[in-house]
Design a protein around this motif. Structure first.
Motif: not given
Length: 187
Positions: A36-39, A137-148
């Motif tokens: 999931v890419n939030t950017v 497994l859901v890799l959530v990509f956040l702003p500022c090159d962070e991932v959760y």
């Protein structure tokens, strides 16, 4: 055999068995995986979790192997390739059209080579958030090159549940994960 020798022998055997037990590999489960890419305005081309590759398109894929139980100190290495300007090259040019028969013309191949040179590669080793029950497994990509990495089914419900729309749900996801909405440099 004397009592002391027997006691020492049993202690050595217990230590050897404990050493073997600590070398046991944790039991793993096969689980679906997705990105999931939030950017907004970027795309994730490819991602991996501990070397297990996943596409960046967002749909669930099968399968990654995850430890059945979370352990303190558990870490994961997450790598990803980000396209910072999908559909446009750095100079603002769009891709030339494909040939009518579906093949790619040399101009498109040159454009794509320039485009891929603009991809950004990232790698982070991080603590795996505690989980009780493996969902997927859901890799959530956040702003500022962070991932959760979301693994726990209850945590996935907390972060992903009840969201509306497509683009407008991302700020809420970011908020629920404690991420920054914006960052310097457009990450």
């Amino acid at each position: 055999m004397t009592r002391i020798a027997l006691t020492i022998g049993l202690l050595l055997l217990a230590l050897a068995l404990a050493g073997c037990r600590s070398m046991e590999r944790p039991k793993t489960l096969g689980a679906g995986a997705r990105v999931v890419n939030t950017v907004v305005g970027t795309s994730i081309v490819h991602a991996s979790f501990n070397g297990q590759g996943m596409g960046g398109g967002g749909g669930e894929e099968c399968c990654v192997s995850l430890p059945e139980q979370w352990r303190p100190g558990m870490t994961a290495t997450i790598e990803w390739v980000k396209d910072p300007s999908p559909e446009l090259n750095p100079d603002g040019r769009r891709a030339p059209p494909w040939n009518p028969d579906g093949t790619t013309p040399p101009e498109w191949q040159r454009w794509m080579k320039e485009h891929e040179a603009n991809y950004v590669r990232r790698k982070v080793t991080m603590a795996v958030p505690k989980y009780e029950k493996v969902s997927s497994l859901v890799l959530v990509f956040l702003p500022c090159d962070e991932v959760y990495p979301l693994i726990d089914s209850a945590e996935q419900g907390r972060v992903l549940g009840g969201l509306r729309g497509r683009e407008d749900r991302y700020p809420e996801m970011i908020r629920r994960l404690g991420g920054r909405q914006t960052c310097s440099g457009g990450g």
